[in-house]
Design a protein around this motif. Structure first.
Motif, PDB file in Angstrom:
ATOM      1  N   ASN A   6      29.025  -9.603  37.607  1.00  0.00           N
ATOM      2  CA  ASN A   6      27.823 -10.408  37.884  1.00  0.00           C
ATOM      3  C   ASN A   6      28.122 -11.695  38.653  1.00  0.00           C
ATOM      4  O   ASN A   6      27.608 -12.757  38.323  1.00  0.00           O
ATOM      5  CB  ASN A   6      27.082 -10.738  36.591  1.00  0.00           C
ATOM      6  CG  ASN A   6      26.180  -9.625  36.152  1.00  0.00           C
ATOM      7  OD1 ASN A   6      26.027  -8.631  36.856  1.00  0.00           O
ATOM      8  ND2 ASN A   6      25.587  -9.769  34.991  1.00  0.00           N
ATOM      9  N   GLY A   7      28.953 -11.608  39.664  1.00  0.00           N
ATOM     10  CA  GLY A   7      29.217 -12.757  40.524  1.00  0.00           C
ATOM     11  C   GLY A   7      30.208 -13.774  39.970  1.00  0.00           C
ATOM     12  O   GLY A   7      30.451 -14.796  40.588  1.00  0.00           O
ATOM     13  N   TYR A   8      30.781 -13.508  38.800  1.00  0.00           N
ATOM     14  CA  TYR A   8      31.748 -14.431  38.204  1.00  0.00           C
ATOM     15  C   TYR A   8      33.041 -13.679  37.946  1.00  0.00           C
ATOM     16  O   TYR A   8      33.020 -12.537  37.470  1.00  0.00           O
ATOM     17  CB  TYR A   8      31.198 -14.991  36.883  1.00  0.00           C
ATOM     18  CG  TYR A   8      32.033 -16.100  36.307  1.00  0.00           C
ATOM     19  CD1 TYR A   8      31.831 -17.416  36.696  1.00  0.00           C
ATOM     20  CD2 TYR A   8      33.024 -15.837  35.384  1.00  0.00           C
ATOM     21  CE1 TYR A   8      32.601 -18.447  36.173  1.00  0.00           C
ATOM     22  CE2 TYR A   8      33.801 -16.850  34.848  1.00  0.00           C
ATOM     23  CZ  TYR A   8      33.580 -18.148  35.253  1.00  0.00           C
ATOM     24  OH  TYR A   8      34.345 -19.159  34.739  1.00  0.00           O
ATOM     25  N   CYS A   9      34.168 -14.301  38.260  1.00  0.00           N
ATOM     26  CA  CYS A   9      35.474 -13.698  38.014  1.00  0.00           C
ATOM     27  C   CYS A   9      36.004 -14.161  36.658  1.00  0.00           C
ATOM     28  O   CYS A   9      36.133 -15.366  36.423  1.00  0.00           O
ATOM     29  CB  CYS A   9      36.460 -14.080  39.112  1.00  0.00           C
ATOM     30  SG  CYS A   9      36.314 -13.013  40.529  1.00  0.00           S
ATOM     31  N   TYR A  10      36.295 -13.191  35.797  1.00  0.00           N
ATOM     32  CA  TYR A  10      36.812 -13.471  34.458  1.00  0.00           C
ATOM     33  C   TYR A  10      38.321 -13.274  34.426  1.00  0.00           C
ATOM     34  O   TYR A  10      38.892 -12.626  35.291  1.00  0.00           O
ATOM     35  CB  TYR A  10      36.132 -12.560  33.436  1.00  0.00           C
ATOM     36  CG  TYR A  10      34.664 -12.881  33.283  1.00  0.00           C
ATOM     37  CD1 TYR A  10      34.232 -13.851  32.398  1.00  0.00           C
ATOM     38  CD2 TYR A  10      33.712 -12.233  34.059  1.00  0.00           C
ATOM     39  CE1 TYR A  10      32.893 -14.169  32.278  1.00  0.00           C
ATOM     40  CE2 TYR A  10      32.367 -12.543  33.944  1.00  0.00           C
ATOM     41  CZ  TYR A  10      31.967 -13.512  33.044  1.00  0.00           C
ATOM     42  OH  TYR A  10      30.641 -13.825  32.933  1.00  0.00           O
ATOM     43  N   ASP A  11      38.964 -13.809  33.399  1.00  0.00           N
ATOM     44  CA  ASP A  11      40.418 -13.775  33.275  1.00  0.00           C
ATOM     45  C   ASP A  11      41.008 -12.371  33.333  1.00  0.00           C
ATOM     46  O   ASP A  11      42.090 -12.174  33.859  1.00  0.00           O
ATOM     47  CB  ASP A  11      40.869 -14.439  31.965  1.00  0.00           C
ATOM     48  CG  ASP A  11      40.619 -15.937  31.974  1.00  0.00           C
ATOM     49  OD1 ASP A  11      40.680 -16.536  33.058  1.00  0.00           O
ATOM     50  OD2 ASP A  11      40.362 -16.487  30.898  1.00  0.00           O
ATOM     51  N   GLN A  70      38.889  -6.638  41.339  1.00  0.00           N
ATOM     52  CA  GLN A  70      39.775  -7.790  41.205  1.00  0.00           C
ATOM     53  C   GLN A  70      39.373  -8.886  42.185  1.00  0.00           C
ATOM     54  O   GLN A  70      38.847  -8.614  43.264  1.00  0.00           O
ATOM     55  CB  GLN A  70      41.219  -7.386  41.466  1.00  0.00           C
ATOM     56  CG  GLN A  70      41.790  -6.541  40.359  1.00  0.00           C
ATOM     57  CD  GLN A  70      43.271  -6.302  40.546  1.00  0.00           C
ATOM     58  OE1 GLN A  70      43.742  -6.145  41.655  1.00  0.00           O
ATOM     59  NE2 GLN A  70      43.992  -6.276  39.446  1.00  0.00           N
ATOM     60  N   CYS A  71      39.610 -10.123  41.789  1.00  0.00           N
ATOM     61  CA  CYS A  71      39.367 -11.270  42.663  1.00  0.00           C
ATOM     62  C   CYS A  71      40.499 -12.274  42.464  1.00  0.00           C
ATOM     63  O   CYS A  71      41.273 -12.175  41.515  1.00  0.00           O
ATOM     64  CB  CYS A  71      38.000 -11.880  42.404  1.00  0.00           C
ATOM     65  SG  CYS A  71      37.512 -11.976  40.688  1.00  0.00           S
ATOM     66  N   ALA A  72      40.594 -13.215  43.373  1.00  0.00           N
ATOM     67  CA  ALA A  72      41.757 -14.098  43.434  1.00  0.00           C
ATOM     68  C   ALA A  72      41.811 -15.141  42.320  1.00  0.00           C
ATOM     69  O   ALA A  72      42.873 -15.441  41.808  1.00  0.00           O
ATOM     70  CB  ALA A  72      41.799 -14.793  44.789  1.00  0.00           C
ATOM     71  N   GLU A  73      40.661 -15.700  41.939  1.00  0.00           N
ATOM     72  CA  GLU A  73      40.693 -16.774  40.952  1.00  0.00           C
ATOM     73  C   GLU A  73      39.476 -16.721  40.052  1.00  0.00           C
ATOM     74  O   GLU A  73      38.445 -16.160  40.409  1.00  0.00           O
ATOM     75  CB  GLU A  73      40.792 -18.136  41.632  1.00  0.00           C
ATOM     76  CG  GLU A  73      39.648 -18.438  42.564  1.00  0.00           C
ATOM     77  CD  GLU A  73      39.860 -19.725  43.327  1.00  0.00           C
ATOM     78  OE1 GLU A  73      38.865 -20.448  43.507  1.00  0.00           O
ATOM     79  OE2 GLU A  73      40.990 -20.003  43.743  1.00  0.00           O
ATOM     80  N   GLN A  77      32.027 -16.528  42.591  1.00  0.00           N
ATOM     81  CA  GLN A  77      32.531 -16.065  43.876  1.00  0.00           C
ATOM     82  C   GLN A  77      31.664 -16.471  45.054  1.00  0.00           C
ATOM     83  O   GLN A  77      32.167 -16.720  46.123  1.00  0.00           O
ATOM     84  CB  GLN A  77      32.672 -14.545  43.862  1.00  0.00           C
ATOM     85  CG  GLN A  77      33.799 -14.093  42.996  1.00  0.00           C
ATOM     86  CD  GLN A  77      35.114 -14.694  43.440  1.00  0.00           C
ATOM     87  OE1 GLN A  77      35.568 -14.464  44.548  1.00  0.00           O
ATOM     88  NE2 GLN A  77      35.726 -15.483  42.602  1.00  0.00           N
ATOM     89  N   ASN A  78      30.340 -16.531  44.886  1.00  0.00           N
ATOM     90  CA  ASN A  78      29.465 -16.824  46.018  1.00  0.00           C
ATOM     91  C   ASN A  78      28.984 -18.261  45.991  1.00  0.00           C
ATOM     92  O   ASN A  78      29.284 -19.041  46.867  1.00  0.00           O
ATOM     93  CB  ASN A  78      28.266 -15.876  46.026  1.00  0.00           C
ATOM     94  CG  ASN A  78      28.704 -14.444  46.192  1.00  0.00           C
ATOM     95  OD1 ASN A  78      29.704 -14.183  46.816  1.00  0.00           O
ATOM     96  ND2 ASN A  78      27.970 -13.525  45.608  1.00  0.00           N
TER      97      ASN A  78
END
Length: 111
Positions: A6-11, A70-73, A77-78
């Motif tokens: 949902n647009g947020y990168c979790y650990d 996967q995402c970088a951090e 994200q947006n």
């Protein structure tokens, strides 16, 4: 690496899946899907089990493999507003229409 939901990168995938488990039930034309349980984690996926309550009939469990890219951090994200590109375009057109209306009213006053 972090995982997107949902647009947020979790650990991690399990944190993203736990967040999805805490979401509201989803209503569809056929019935209601409620997140129930997650397991079998990999780097990007989790087996997510939903309780499906059809409009007619009895409850059943549906398990799907859910992908959390996967995402970088960790973080959004947006943007922090939650607006999608479609929302931004629609809002921009509304602002443009307000300016055009104001200009038209001003032109009519001076005639």
């Amino acid at each position: 690496m972090a995982n997107l939901f949902n647009g947020y990168c979790y650990d991690s995938v399990d944190v993203a899946a736990e967040t999805e488990l805490a979401t509201e039930p989803r209503f569809t034309a056929d019935g209601v899907y409620s997140p129930y349980m997650a397991g079998n984690y990999t780097i990007e996926t989790a087996d997510m089990t939903y309780i499906f309550t059809p409009l007619v009939g009895s409850q059943q469990y549906v398990t799907v493999t859910r992908v959390y890219p996967q995402c970088a951090e960790v973080g959004y994200q947006n943007n922090y507003t939650g607006l999608t590109i479609d929302d931004s375009i629609e809002l921009s057109w509304m602002v443009a229409l307000v300016w055009i209306t104001a200009w038209a009213i001003k032109q009519m006053r001076y005639r």
